[in-house]
Design an enzyme around this catalytic site. Structure first.
Site, PDB file in Angstrom:
ATOM      1  N   HIS A 125       0.043   7.548 -38.168  1.00 26.57           N
ATOM      2  CA  HIS A 125      -0.407   8.916 -37.874  1.00 26.57           C
ATOM      3  C   HIS A 125       0.528   9.619 -36.892  1.00 26.57           C
ATOM      4  O   HIS A 125       0.145  10.602 -36.278  1.00 26.57           O
ATOM      5  CB  HIS A 125      -1.840   8.897 -37.331  1.00 26.57           C
ATOM      6  CG  HIS A 125      -2.814   8.317 -38.304  1.00 26.57           C
ATOM      7  ND1 HIS A 125      -3.207   8.982 -39.439  1.00 26.57           N
ATOM      8  CD2 HIS A 125      -3.427   7.107 -38.337  1.00 26.57           C
ATOM      9  CE1 HIS A 125      -4.054   8.210 -40.121  1.00 26.57           C
ATOM     10  NE2 HIS A 125      -4.194   7.067 -39.471  1.00 26.57           N
ATOM     11  N   ARG A 142       0.808  -1.227   0.000  1.00 29.87           N
ATOM     12  CA  ARG A 142       0.000   0.000   0.000  1.00 29.87           C
ATOM     13  C   ARG A 142       0.839   1.275   0.000  1.00 29.87           C
ATOM     14  O   ARG A 142       0.307   2.381  -0.105  1.00 29.87           O
ATOM     15  CB  ARG A 142      -0.921   0.019   1.233  1.00 29.87           C
ATOM     16  CG  ARG A 142      -1.824  -1.180   1.344  1.00 29.87           C
ATOM     17  CD  ARG A 142      -2.687  -1.078   2.574  1.00 29.87           C
ATOM     18  NE  ARG A 142      -3.627   0.007   2.448  1.00 29.87           N
ATOM     19  CZ  ARG A 142      -4.807  -0.074   1.858  1.00 29.87           C
ATOM     20  NH1 ARG A 142      -5.197  -1.230   1.356  1.00 29.87           N
ATOM     21  NH2 ARG A 142      -5.592   0.963   1.779  1.00 29.87           N
ATOM     22  N   LYS A 178      -0.184  -0.113  -4.365  1.00 25.45           N
ATOM     23  CA  LYS A 178      -1.136  -1.056  -4.942  1.00 25.45           C
ATOM     24  C   LYS A 178      -2.542  -0.480  -4.986  1.00 25.45           C
ATOM     25  O   LYS A 178      -3.274  -0.672  -5.942  1.00 25.45           O
ATOM     26  CB  LYS A 178      -1.119  -2.334  -4.098  1.00 25.45           C
ATOM     27  CG  LYS A 178      -2.028  -3.424  -4.588  1.00 25.45           C
ATOM     28  CD  LYS A 178      -1.430  -4.091  -5.791  1.00 25.45           C
ATOM     29  CE  LYS A 178      -2.318  -5.163  -6.380  1.00 25.45           C
ATOM     30  NZ  LYS A 178      -1.957  -5.413  -7.788  1.00 25.45           N
ATOM     31  N   GLU A 229      -1.746  -2.568 -22.123  1.00 29.33           N
ATOM     32  CA  GLU A 229      -1.428  -3.239 -20.865  1.00 29.33           C
ATOM     33  C   GLU A 229       0.048  -3.680 -20.833  1.00 29.33           C
ATOM     34  O   GLU A 229       0.724  -3.547 -19.814  1.00 29.33           O
ATOM     35  CB  GLU A 229      -2.374  -4.438 -20.665  1.00 29.33           C
ATOM     36  CG  GLU A 229      -2.120  -5.318 -19.474  1.00 29.33           C
ATOM     37  CD  GLU A 229      -2.199  -4.605 -18.113  1.00 29.33           C
ATOM     38  OE1 GLU A 229      -2.585  -3.439 -18.052  1.00 29.33           O
ATOM     39  OE2 GLU A 229      -1.801  -5.242 -17.126  1.00 29.33           O
ATOM     40  N   GLY A 289      -4.896   8.466   4.048  1.00 29.07           N
ATOM     41  CA  GLY A 289      -5.878   9.355   3.410  1.00 29.07           C
ATOM     42  C   GLY A 289      -5.328  10.758   3.288  1.00 29.07           C
ATOM     43  O   GLY A 289      -4.111  10.964   3.377  1.00 29.07           O
TER      44      GLY A 289
HETATM   45  O1  M6R Z   1      -7.463  -1.620  -7.650  1.00 33.27           O
HETATM   46  P1  M6R Z   1      -7.769  -1.078  -9.000  1.00 33.27           P
HETATM   47  O2  M6R Z   1      -7.968  -2.122 -10.021  1.00 33.27           O
HETATM   48  O3  M6R Z   1      -8.889  -0.084  -8.987  1.00 33.27           O
HETATM   49  O4  M6R Z   1      -6.460  -0.273  -9.395  1.00 33.27           O
HETATM   50  C1  M6R Z   1      -6.381   0.477 -10.568  1.00 33.27           C
HETATM   51  C2  M6R Z   1      -4.966   0.829 -10.901  1.00 33.27           C
HETATM   52  O5  M6R Z   1      -4.390   1.601  -9.872  1.00 33.27           O
HETATM   53  C3  M6R Z   1      -4.091  -0.410 -11.128  1.00 33.27           C
HETATM   54  O6  M6R Z   1      -4.624  -1.234 -12.104  1.00 33.27           O
HETATM   55  C4  M6R Z   1      -2.666   0.019 -11.546  1.00 33.27           C
HETATM   56  O7  M6R Z   1      -2.688   0.607 -12.795  1.00 33.27           O
HETATM   57  C5  M6R Z   1      -1.729  -1.199 -11.515  1.00 33.27           C
HETATM   58  N1  M6R Z   1      -0.539  -0.884 -10.795  1.00 33.27           N
HETATM   59  C6  M6R Z   1      -1.323  -1.655 -12.849  1.00 33.27           C
HETATM   60  O8  M6R Z   1      -0.481  -2.752 -12.811  1.00 33.27           O
END
Ligand code: M6R
Length: 614
Positions: A510, A27, A609, A487, A100
């Site tokens: 383009h 986190r 994360k 991705e 937060g």
């Molecule tokens: O938990 P979420 O799926 O909402 O998170 C969205 C993005 O923060 C998450 O997918 C981020 O782009 C990843 N680190 C990509 O690998």
């Protein structure tokens, strides 16, 4: 963003908290800190860096049965020792940890300064802890009441835990828009941003709802009240489904590699109990119960961020093509701020691994306010998004700890495929025969994923060795493989720090084609079922400009093999299912390049994360 963990009970608090912080490090990992109360005073340690750096500083921490710790993703104030949590009030009697943002911290800070408070950090959090002291002193309040008074003065998002040096018997916690779980043991209590820090101690947990606070003490248990009006809230205890193996590395060097390898199993788990091939049905209560809403919907809007947004793009292709329902895909952050036109005949689907992404949560709240039916596709059970939505489908990929999303993405694609097929079947836009053929093919995907990983891991390592030193990468795909190009590029940039762009292959001419020279590696997803002839022409165009081609092709391909510098084969499957396979070599490529460049793949710089701030 930021992880918090705490303990009060009969065991030593320090080992529980430090292990908890290690599990929550996904986190945020800019700094870490811990405070314990040995019955006489606070013992506090904090440091810039990771939880392991904190651990090295904690040798002389006093033994205690109550304490709390924090791992930080910096928002207000650079990562440094002094900006690390816990923060102490001016009188050093109150300690606070926070996940937060306190948005009105500046105005509160000015008032507190005018009343004689001073500040040692640049954080919004230190303002809150001093505001609590201010109320405690001026109104002669106990800790719980002082916390409530202070929170009623703040605007923003928080999960907080607060301790009073003079009362080693309790911890006060509160939540608004950031998650907070309380583990209930046998006369012991755990607090954490998610249940992972206490899963080996108890299977019972209470999740605070937005706007709630709790006083946790050995004599009074867990006492929950509304922050706004102090109304009593009854305790709802939930049983945890999480187990310890799921959150450990299991012999792999990194969580990301473990999670890539878990994909055949996680996809199977996503389909379990839903895909019933012998009976020719897909069972999904969330869709079945509301299918009329889906059929009568003016449109579906999918909101999400990052990798989940890429899954949403594939969902758009699948639902429109198979079920013929109009779909729009939006970044949650744009949707929530652009005054979108949403009505009662719209369905808004949120896709989120964590179920806590602040922008996606806010986009959903907006859609709900405007009367739309809101549906969640989340991985984390009981997450904020899962609880807010009218209905939904869990992806059941299991805990994803590596910051780079891998197995959650393929699980999202699996769920979206199931939804599109189910809607198409019941709406009558897909014949029974075609439906049966597609679900039979879907059932083979887990074994194809397993074989694919086995076959491509070594060749991908070789490619990684050749390209780990470059500064730029281009990824191209068409149709369902276009989001896979996006991705692949995102995976590479977030963990290897190489600049990478994903494009629809036809857009190359383009603009991006100007970038191509003999130093530019171009990953082209050129599978048989994805506009093959067109993409072959795009490859010719790159070749003519001496670009280096790494092609993802279907097993047995001949034509692209002759043109590409490297090819990686994926098993043959239906065009709708190709993305679940074609992304896997790209995940491995990003992983091995990042390893060769010495990156911390599970905790890449500047990232976290779960993005619980805007
Ligand atoms: O938990 P979420 O799926 O909402 O998170 C969205 C993005 O923060 C998450 O997918 C981020 O782009 C990843 N680190 C990509 O690998």
């Amino acid at each position: 963003m930021c992880g918090i963990a705490g303990y009060i009970g009969h065991r030593q608090a320090y080992p529980i908290i430090i292990n908890g912080l290690k599990r929550l490090e996904y986190r945020g990992y800019d700094s870490a800190g811990i405070v314990v109360n040995d019955g006489r005073q606070f013992g506090l340690k904090k440091t810039k860096g990771k939880v392991s750096d904190l651990e090295a500083k904690c040798k002389d921490l006093p033994s205690a049965h109550v304490g709390m710790g924090h791992t930080r993703w910096a928002t207000h104030g650079v990562p440094s020792d002094r900006n690390s949590h816990p923060h102490l009030s001016n009188n050093e009697k109150i300690a606070l940890i926070h996940n937060g943002i306190i948005e009105n911290y500046d105005s509160i800070k000015k008032v507190l300064i005018s009343k004689g408070f001073d500040f040692k950090s640049d954080t919004d959090t230190e303002v809150l802890v001093n505001l609590i002291q201010f109320f405690q002193d001026s109104e002669n309040l106990n800790l719980t009441d002082a916390v409530r008074y202070a929170l009623n003065e703040t605007i923003g998002a928080y999960a907080i835990a607060v301790m009073d040096a003079d009362d080693p018997q309790e911890i006060v916690v509160a939540r608004l828009s950031s998650p907070l779980a309380i583990g209930i043991g046998d006369n012991e209590y755990f607090i954490a941003s998610d249940a992972s820090p206490f899963v080996e101690f108890t299977k019972e947990a209470v999740y605070l709802e937005d706007g709630e606070m709790a006083t946790i003490s050995l004599h009074g248990g867990v006492d929950i009240h509304k922050i706004k009006d102090n109304a009593k809230v009854s305790l709802v205890i939930q049983e945890l489904k999480l187990n310890l193996e799921e959150i450990e590395k299991g012999g792999y060097d990194h969580f990301m590699l473990k999670e890539i390898h878990e994909q055949s199993q996680s996809i199977l788990n996503t389909m379990r109990g839903r895909l019933l091939v012998d009976e020719g049905i897909i069972q999904m209560a969330g869709i079945w119960d509301f299918q009329e809403k889906f059929f009568n919907a003016k449109r579906i809007i999918i909101v999400s961020c990052g990798t989940s947004w890429h899954a949403a793009l594939i969902g758009e292709y699948l639902i429109e093509d198979l079920a013929r329902i109009p779909v729009e895909v939006e970044y949650s952050s744009e949707f929530r701020y652009r005054n979108p036109i949403i009505g009662e005949k719209d369905i808004v689907i949120a896709i989120s691994q964590s179920g806590e992404t602040a922008d996606t949560l806010a986009a959903l709240r907006l859609a709900k306010e405007k009367g739309a039916f809101i549906y969640g596709i989340c991985n984390v059970v009981d997450s904020s998004i899962a609880r807010l939505t009218d209905a939904g489908s869990y992806t059941h990929a299991g805990p994803e700890i590596g910051v780079a999303s891998t197995k959650a993405f393929t699980a999202q694609l699996t769920i979206l495929t199931l939804i599109a097929l189910k809607l198409a079947k019941h709406k009558g836009t897909l014949s029974k025969e075609r439906f049966n053929t597609l679900i039979a093919e879907l059932e083979t995907i887990p074994s194809k994923v397993e074989a694919l990983i086995k076959n491509v891991e070594e060749p991908v390592k070789k490619i990684a060795e050749n390209y780990a030193g470059v500064n730029n990468f281009l990824y191209l795909g068409r149709g369902l493989n276009y989001p896979i190009a996006l991705e692949g590029a995102l995976k590479l940039k977030e963990i290897s720090y190489i600049h990478a762009e994903g494009y629809p292959a036809a857009e190359m001419k383009h603009g991006p084609i100007a970038l191509i020279d003999e130093n530019m590696p171009v990953v082209v997803i050129a599978t048989k079922k994805g506009h093959y002839d067109k993409i072959v022409s795009n490859i010719q165009e790159i070749k003519s400009r001496k670009g280096k081609i790494i092609a993802i092709v279907t097993e047995g391909d001949v034509q692209v093999k002759e043109m590409a510098d490297y090819v990686i084969e994926i098993p043959e499957t239906s065009s709708y299912l190709v993305p679940i396979l074609s992304v896997i070599p790209l995940q491995l490529l990003a992983y091995y390049i990042a390893i060769l460049r010495g990156s911390n793949v599970d905790q890449p710089r500047n990232l976290a994360k779960s993005v619980t701030v805007e």
